[in-house]
Design a protein around this motif. Structure first.
Motif, PDB file in Angstrom:
ATOM      1  N   ILE A 354       0.833  -1.211   0.000  1.00 44.64           N
ATOM      2  CA  ILE A 354       0.000   0.000   0.000  1.00 44.64           C
ATOM      3  C   ILE A 354       0.870   1.265   0.000  1.00 44.64           C
ATOM      4  O   ILE A 354       0.373   2.349   0.253  1.00 44.64           O
ATOM      5  CB  ILE A 354      -0.944   0.017   1.216  1.00 44.64           C
ATOM      6  N   GLY A 355       2.138   1.089  -0.283  1.00 50.54           N
ATOM      7  CA  GLY A 355       3.005   2.250  -0.357  1.00 50.54           C
ATOM      8  C   GLY A 355       4.404   1.984   0.185  1.00 50.54           C
ATOM      9  O   GLY A 355       4.758   0.844   0.497  1.00 50.54           O
ATOM     10  N   THR A 356       5.152   3.049   0.286  1.00 49.24           N
ATOM     11  CA  THR A 356       6.542   2.967   0.764  1.00 49.24           C
ATOM     12  C   THR A 356       6.778   4.077   1.792  1.00 49.24           C
ATOM     13  O   THR A 356       6.217   5.168   1.695  1.00 49.24           O
ATOM     14  CB  THR A 356       7.535   3.136  -0.395  1.00 49.24           C
ATOM     15  N   GLU A 357       7.609   3.760   2.761  1.00 46.57           N
ATOM     16  CA  GLU A 357       7.930   4.735   3.816  1.00 46.57           C
ATOM     17  C   GLU A 357       9.448   4.866   3.953  1.00 46.57           C
ATOM     18  O   GLU A 357      10.161   3.869   4.070  1.00 46.57           O
ATOM     19  CB  GLU A 357       7.330   4.290   5.150  1.00 46.57           C
ATOM     20  N   ILE A 358       9.934   6.102   3.926  1.00 48.86           N
ATOM     21  CA  ILE A 358      11.346   6.395   4.172  1.00 48.86           C
ATOM     22  C   ILE A 358      11.461   6.949   5.586  1.00 48.86           C
ATOM     23  O   ILE A 358      10.831   7.958   5.919  1.00 48.86           O
ATOM     24  CB  ILE A 358      11.911   7.415   3.169  1.00 48.86           C
ATOM     25  N   GLU A 359      12.229   6.294   6.409  1.00 46.93           N
ATOM     26  CA  GLU A 359      12.445   6.757   7.788  1.00 46.93           C
ATOM     27  C   GLU A 359      13.826   7.421   7.860  1.00 46.93           C
ATOM     28  O   GLU A 359      14.852   6.744   7.799  1.00 46.93           O
ATOM     29  CB  GLU A 359      12.348   5.597   8.775  1.00 46.93           C
ATOM     30  N   PHE A 360      13.830   8.734   7.971  1.00 48.64           N
ATOM     31  CA  PHE A 360      15.078   9.510   8.010  1.00 48.64           C
ATOM     32  C   PHE A 360      15.298   9.982   9.444  1.00 48.64           C
ATOM     33  O   PHE A 360      14.440  10.648  10.032  1.00 48.64           O
ATOM     34  CB  PHE A 360      14.982  10.712   7.066  1.00 48.64           C
ATOM     35  N   VAL A 361      16.469   9.622  10.008  1.00 49.74           N
ATOM     36  CA  VAL A 361      16.761   9.931  11.416  1.00 49.74           C
ATOM     37  C   VAL A 361      17.858  10.971  11.524  1.00 49.74           C
ATOM     38  O   VAL A 361      18.932  10.829  10.926  1.00 49.74           O
ATOM     39  CB  VAL A 361      17.185   8.639  12.175  1.00 49.74           C
ATOM     40  N   PHE A 362      17.573  12.054  12.269  1.00 41.98           N
ATOM     41  CA  PHE A 362      18.550  13.127  12.526  1.00 41.98           C
ATOM     42  C   PHE A 362      18.920  13.092  14.012  1.00 41.98           C
ATOM     43  O   PHE A 362      18.037  13.200  14.865  1.00 41.98           O
ATOM     44  CB  PHE A 362      17.963  14.504  12.202  1.00 41.98           C
ATOM     45  N   CYS A 363      20.200  12.939  14.288  1.00 41.97           N
ATOM     46  CA  CYS A 363      20.616  12.991  15.687  1.00 41.97           C
ATOM     47  C   CYS A 363      20.576  14.426  16.182  1.00 41.97           C
ATOM     48  O   CYS A 363      20.573  15.368  15.401  1.00 41.97           O
ATOM     49  CB  CYS A 363      22.017  12.403  15.855  1.00 41.97           C
TER      50      CYS A 363
END
Length: 367
Positions: A354-363
Motif C-alpha cells: 500500500i506504499g513505501t515509507e522512508i524513515e530519516f533519522v537526525f541525531c
C-alpha cells in the motif's frame, strides 16, 4: 730614676720585674690555650720550655745554685732556641694544615664541579629530549592539521561533485516536463511551470553554495519541487508536511537537497503508476535522542515498481539514492553526525503493498 745602688736594682729585678714577667708568660700560655686546633700545643710547649729555662737562668745565679757548671745565660739562650724551634714546627704544621685544607677544598670543589657538570649535562639531555619531543609533537600536530585540512577540502570537493551530479539529474527531469507541455501545446501550463521552475532553480543554486542548510529550508524547497511535479499530474498529488510536536526545524542542519531523491522516487516509481488519489505525507516526530522524519506515500510499492517499465526514461537505473547515501556518509564524517535512513515497505492486513515509507533519522548533535 737612675741609681748606683746595685742592691736596690737586684731587689727590683728579682721581686718586681721577674714576677711580672713570669705572670705575663703564664698569661700568654693561658691565652695560647684558646687557640683553635693543635697549634696551641706548640705554643704551650715552646713557651713552657722558655719560661722554665729562663727561670733557671734567672734564679740559679741569685740563689747561688749551679747546674753542671753551665753559664746561666746558656739556659736562657737554649730556652729561646727551643721556643723558636717549637714555634717554627707549629708554624710549619699550621702551613701544612692550611695547605691540606686548601687541597681538600680544591678536591671537593673539583668534585662538586664534576657533579654539577654531570647534573647540568643530564638536565641538558632532558631538555634536549623534551625539546625534541615538543618539536615532534608540534610537527605531528601540524601534519595532522594539514591532513585534516586536506581531508576536509577533499570531502568538500567530493560533496560538491556529488551534489553537482544530482542537480543536473533533477533539472533534466524538470526540463523534460516542460518539453511535454510544449509538445502538447499547453503554453499556459508551460509558463506557469517555468515560473515555478525558475524559482526552484534559484533556491537550488543558492543552496549549492553552502555545505548545509536547515531542515526548514530543505522542506520549503521540497514543497516547491512537488508543486512543480504536481502540475504534470493535474494536481492529483496531495502533499502534506505534519509537525504536531512543533519541532524547531531551524535547529536541524543537513546537506541541501538530500530529501529530494526520496520524493522523486515516490512520485515516479510509486505514485505515477497508481490510479486514484495520490498522497505524499511528511511526518515529523521526536524521540529521546533524535528527530525522525517519515516520507510516506501510497504508491504501488517497490516490488511492483521493479516489475513495471512504463517509460523508456525509467529503463536507466536512478542514481539519486546512491548519491544521497554518499553525500550523507561524507556529511556524517565531517560534522560528527549520525544521520541515516531506511526504507520500509507498507502493507495492509492481506500483505498487499500500500506504499513505501522512508524513515530519516537526525541525531541531536548538530554541526
Amino acid at each position: 730614676m737612675v741609681t748606683n745602688n746595685s742592691s736596690l736594682f737586684d731587689n727590683f729585678y728579682i721581686y718586681v720585674f721577674v714576677p711580672i714577667l713570669f705572670l705575663f708568660a703564664i698569661y700568654a700560655l693561658f691565652r695560647a690555650c684558646s687557640i683553635p686546633g693543635k697549634l696551641k700545643y706548640f705554643f704551650i710547649m715552646g713557651g713552657g720550655f722558655f719560661i722554665v729555662l729562663a727561670m733557671i737562668a734567672l734564679f740559679f745565679p741569685i740563689m747561688g745554685w749551679e747546674l753542671f757548671a753551665i753559664n746561666p745565660f746558656t739556659f736562657f739562650y737554649i730556652g729561646i732556641f727551643v721556643e723558636q724551634f717549637v714555634f717554627a714546627l707549629g708554624l710549619a704544621y699550621k702551613v701544612k694544615e692550611i695547605n691540606f685544607t686548601l687541597l681538600q677544598k680544591s678536591i671537593e670543589n673539583e668534585q662538586i664541579k664534576e657533579e654539577q657538570n654531570k647534573i647540568l649535562e643530564e638536565k641538558l639531555k632532558e631538555k634536549e629530549i623534551e625539546n625534541i619531543s615538543v618539536m615532534a609533537k608540534a610537527e605531528e600536530e601540524r601534519v595532522s592539521r594539514l591532513k585534516s585540512k586536506f581531508e576536509n577540502e577533499i570531502h568538500h570537493l567530493h560533496l560538491t561533485s556529488l551534489q553537482n551530479q544530482m542537480n543536473p539529474h533533477f533539472i533534466f527531469n524538470a526540463l523534460n516536463s516542460i518539453k511535454v507541455f510544449l509538445i502538447d501545446n499547453e503554453k499556459q501550463k508551460a509558463v506557469y511551470f517555468l515560473n515555478k521552475f525558475s524559482k526552484l532553480i534559484r533556491s537550488i543554486l543558492e543552496s549549492s553554495n553552502v555545505e548545509k542548510i536547515s531542515l526548514e529550508e530543505e522542506l520549503s524547497i521540497l514543497a516547491l519541487y512537488v508543486s512543480i511535479e504536481n502540475i504534470r499530474f493535474e494536481e492529483d498529488i496531495n502533499f502534506t508536511i505534519k509537525n504536531p510536536e512543533n519541532i524547531d526545524l531551524q535547529s536541524i542542519w543537513l546537506p541541501s537537497m538530500i530529501l529530494q531523491p526520496f520524493v522523486e522516487n515516490a512520485i515516479w516509481h510509486g505514485l505515477m503508476l497508481r490510479k486514484g488519489k495520490k498522497h505524499i505525507d511528511l511526518i515529523l516526530s521526536q524521540s529521546e535522542n533524535a528527530v525522525i522524519l517519515l516520507i510516506r506515500d501510497n504508491g504501488i510499492g517497490r516490488e511492483e515498481s521493479k516489475q513495471n517499465i512504463v517509460r523508456k526514461s525509467f529503463e536507466k537505473k536512478s542514481i539519486g539514492l546512491k548519491i544521497t547515501q554518499d553525500r550523507l556518509n561524507h556529511f556524517n564524517q565531517k560534522y560528527g553526525c549520525n544521520y541515516f535512513f531506511k526504507i520500509n515497505d507498507l502493507e495492509n492486513e492481506k500483505n498487499l503493498a500500500i506504499g513505501t515509507e522512508i524513515e530519516f533519522v537526525f541525531c541531536f548533535k548538530q554541526p
